[in-house]
Design a protein around this motif. Structure first.
Motif, PDB file in Angstrom:
ATOM      1  N   UNK A 282       0.844  -1.200   0.000  1.00  0.00           N
ATOM      2  CA  UNK A 282       0.000   0.000   0.000  1.00  0.00           C
ATOM      3  C   UNK A 282       0.878   1.247   0.000  1.00  0.00           C
ATOM      4  N   UNK A 283       1.885   1.243   0.859  1.00  0.00           N
ATOM      5  CA  UNK A 283       2.796   2.392   0.929  1.00  0.00           C
ATOM      6  C   UNK A 283       3.564   2.550  -0.377  1.00  0.00           C
ATOM      7  N   UNK A 288       1.463   6.719   0.287  1.00  0.00           N
ATOM      8  CA  UNK A 288       0.813   7.292   1.461  1.00  0.00           C
ATOM      9  C   UNK A 288       0.953   6.310   2.628  1.00  0.00           C
ATOM     10  N   UNK A 289       0.484   6.749   3.785  1.00  0.00           N
ATOM     11  CA  UNK A 289       0.446   5.876   4.963  1.00  0.00           C
ATOM     12  C   UNK A 289      -0.973   5.432   5.275  1.00  0.00           C
ATOM     13  N   UNK A 539      -3.486   2.528  -6.432  1.00  0.00           N
ATOM     14  CA  UNK A 539      -2.780   3.778  -6.710  1.00  0.00           C
ATOM     15  C   UNK A 539      -3.596   4.744  -7.565  1.00  0.00           C
ATOM     16  N   UNK A 540      -4.402   4.229  -8.480  1.00  0.00           N
ATOM     17  CA  UNK A 540      -5.119   5.066  -9.439  1.00  0.00           C
ATOM     18  C   UNK A 540      -6.055   6.054  -8.732  1.00  0.00           C
ATOM     19  N   UNK A 541      -6.953   5.519  -7.940  1.00  0.00           N
ATOM     20  CA  UNK A 541      -7.974   6.370  -7.311  1.00  0.00           C
ATOM     21  C   UNK A 541      -7.372   7.259  -6.237  1.00  0.00           C
ATOM     22  N   UNK A 542      -6.416   6.726  -5.476  1.00  0.00           N
ATOM     23  CA  UNK A 542      -5.786   7.536  -4.429  1.00  0.00           C
ATOM     24  C   UNK A 542      -5.089   8.730  -5.055  1.00  0.00           C
ATOM     25  N   UNK A 579       3.187  11.379  -3.444  1.00  0.00           N
ATOM     26  CA  UNK A 579       2.085  12.333  -3.393  1.00  0.00           C
ATOM     27  C   UNK A 579       2.282  13.403  -2.327  1.00  0.00           C
ATOM     28  N   UNK A 580       2.898  13.058  -1.210  1.00  0.00           N
ATOM     29  CA  UNK A 580       3.120  14.065  -0.163  1.00  0.00           C
ATOM     30  C   UNK A 580       4.046  15.170  -0.665  1.00  0.00           C
ATOM     31  N   UNK A 581       5.044  14.830  -1.478  1.00  0.00           N
ATOM     32  CA  UNK A 581       5.951  15.838  -2.024  1.00  0.00           C
ATOM     33  C   UNK A 581       5.234  16.699  -3.061  1.00  0.00           C
TER      34      UNK A 581
END
Length: 593
Positions: A282-283, A288-289, A539-542, A579-581
């Motif tokens: 997942x990560x 993400x977390x 990954x797509x939807x997130x 994504x966080x960056x």
């Protein structure tokens, strides 16, 4: 879009860990500049990951195929990431530009996530599956129509050498799978049944019909008769004496002992450390977390939202029955299956491109120079493949290619073709990847990175741009877009269901059948895809939701100053990033504006 090699195959390490140790001890005054460090990282990556170099269009290592499953290589890789982290700590953010800070943060992420990957046994014991693994990519290379060049005699000889090393990898894969059986690491039986025919295809006894013989049937002009004869003899021997026996042995093993031992469970939780591995996946893929439970609930919420939008389309076209029967109606509607030949389907995608061209400038002021093509997926993998994008070379001389499987043109349903083109081609993967590769402000190592949360998130976000690009005027095509988004929302539910909630393959298939208009055969292929690579489908939807969230935030914050083209530049100019960056970058841009 997917890479032809698994995570372990794209990891990098410098050839000498001692060199890194020395760099740790350098003072700030003598330490190489960060740009030099990034360039060295990239160059060593190409040397030691030659498949990645070939994909990038760098031909220096086209004869090499390291055994990524070799224990010594794995240990060197671990040392590389540990040492790289220590070297990175010597670079103070205060001395770096904004772009260099981003590069440093990305390298830190790379080190951490790959060390996590290397702490699990999965990449060793699951080297082959029906969709993702290096053997399928090597088949594409062998066709002569992919990244491996066949333009010179040297190119042809390079491939012979690469195949020799690849066969070592195949033999190691078999040995690893045997050890995996002993330790409880084995694929579900339903996946093994899909792999065996792929392997058997490579035991084709008629040499001239063999996929690996394709380059011999397509000699470039200028080859001498002597060269042609020598290469024909060499390729015939390679296929007959080396390739076919190796594939036959592997196929017999997988159809025999491995099939017998194949597990009946569907999720990764049933193997040793399966729960921890799924958290890692997942990560890895969402960057993400988020937890599996959070993602599952988000998926259920998105499915409900999209179902309500689908009801509106059903009403618009005058369909009177319930939505589930409307799915079957769309699946089987003859008017949506108008073609008899694959060429007609390819032509339809090109027509979609022509329709949207006049509108692209309203949303994008930067367009890639790299050429683009639509092609039918190769026959040897077509029955198990999804539509996908293969990037062009970094220098733009090899085009980006949108592959679409067409096993039977008469049964090909076009209702989702507009959204599919937006996702896989333009402005999806082709814009995102090509603009990254053409961005000379980025260090080279960032031009070939792939983070699924960002890359697939951008592609799914691109599907939502259809109306702005002059598409989705047909309600069935708009329903196709909703169906494609629903497909990705369902993934949040079924991927977490399979791997963290004990769902069976059949339960996941039925959930999909109940909530989307994909064909049953397509749904089965998709569910088995998620079984083979846990977490990737999340990954797509997130990613899409994060990019849409950032667009909404920027639009509200900037008001009249908001320019959609500038926003798209901000998202695309970074290349692939966690994504966080990306979120931090967009927030800084909003503050500056």
């Amino acid at each position: 879009m997917k890479n032809i090699i698994s995570t372990i195959c794209i990891i990098a390490f410098f050839s000498s860990c001692n060199d890194n140790a020395k760099k740790e001890q350098q003072t700030d005054a003598t330490m190489e500049s960060f740009s030099e460090f990034a360039e060295n990282y990239y160059q060593e990556n190409l040397k030691l990951n030659p498949i990645s170099a070939t994909q990038a269009g760098d031909s220096r290592y086209n004869d090499l195929f390291p055994n990524y499953l070799d224990s010594l290589q794995i240990e060197k890789t671990k040392s590389f990431y540990k040492n790289t982290k220590k070297v990175l700590a010597n670079y103070s953010d205060a001395d770096l530009s904004e772009s260099e800070i981003m590069s440093k943060n990305i390298l830190e992420w790379e080190c951490d996530i790959n060390l996590e990957t290397l702490s699990f046994k999965n990449f060793r014991y699951f080297p082959i599956d029906q969709m993702w693994t290096v053997n399928l990519g090597m088949g594409q290379f062998a066709s002569g129509a992919s990244a491996q060049p066949f333009k010179t005699v040297e190119d042809y000889n390079n491939w012979l050498e690469r195949v020799d090393s690849y066969l070592i990898w195949l033999n190691t894969s078999e040995e690893n799978m045997k050890q995996g059986m002993k330790e409880g690491y084995i694929l579900p039986k339903s996946l093994i049944t899909k792999i065996v025919p792929q392997l058997k295809e490579m035991t084709q006894p008629n040499i001239e019909d063999h996929l690996f013989y394709s380059p011999i049937k397509n000699f470039p002009e200028g080859f001498s008769e002597e060269d042609k004869n020598q290469l024909t003899e060499a390729y015939t021997s390679m296929i007959k004496d080396k390739l076919i026996p190796t594939y036959q042995k592997l196929s017999d093993f997988m159809a025999g002992d491995y099939m017998t031992a194949g597990r009946t469970s569907s999720g990764i939780a049933s193997i040793p450390n399966g729960d921890d591995y799924y958290k890692h996946q997942i990560k890895l893929y969402t960057t993400t977390n988020m937890t599996a439970d959070e993602i599952h609930q988000l998926g259920l919420s998105e499915v409900a939202r999209i179902l309500s939008e689908m009801e509106k389309v059903k009403t618009e076209v005058g369909y009177k029955d319930d939505l589930k029967s409307f799915f079957n109606y769309v699946r089987g509607k003859k008017e949506l299956m108008p073609y008899s030949q694959p060429e007609q389907i390819i032509s339809n995608f090109n027509d979609i491109h022509e329709t949207m061209k006049p509108q692209l400038e309203k949303l994008f002021d930067k367009k890639p120079k790299t050429p683009f093509e639509v092609r039918q997926t190769e026959a040897f993998r077509e029955n198990s493949a999804s539509a996908e994008y293969n990037p062009g070379s970094v220098d733009g001389t090899r085009p980006g290619i949108f592959y679409t499987p067409i096993p039977d043109a008469t049964k090909y349903n076009v209702y989702s073709d507009e959204s599919l083109f937006l996702h896989e081609a333009i402005p999806g993967h082709h814009y995102q990847i090509s603009l990254t590769q053409e961005n000379n402000d980025l260090p080279k190592f960032r031009k070939t990175l792939w983070y699924s949360g960002y890359g697939e998130g951008w592609a799914l976000y691109s599907e939502s741009l259809g109306k702005e690009l002059g598409l989705y005027t047909d309600p069935y095509q708009y329903f196709g877009m909703l169906g494609a988004e629903m497909h990705r929302a369902i993934r949040l539910v079924v991927d977490t269901g399979i791997h963290s909630k004990g769902w069976t393959r059949e339960e996941a298939i039925q959930y999909s059948l109940d909530n989307e208009a994909e064909s049953e055969a397509g749904i089965i292929s998709e569910i088995e895809r998620y079984m083979a690579n846990p977490g990737q489908a999340l990954s797509y939807k997130i990613g899409q939701l994060k990019i849409r969230e950032l667009r909404t935030k920027a639009s509200l914050a900037l008001g009249d100053k908001f320019d959609i083209r500038e926003f798209h530049n901000q998202v695309l100019e970074t290349g692939c990033v966690p994504l966080a960056l990306l979120e931090a970058k967009i927030n800084r841009w909003i503050d500056k504006k």
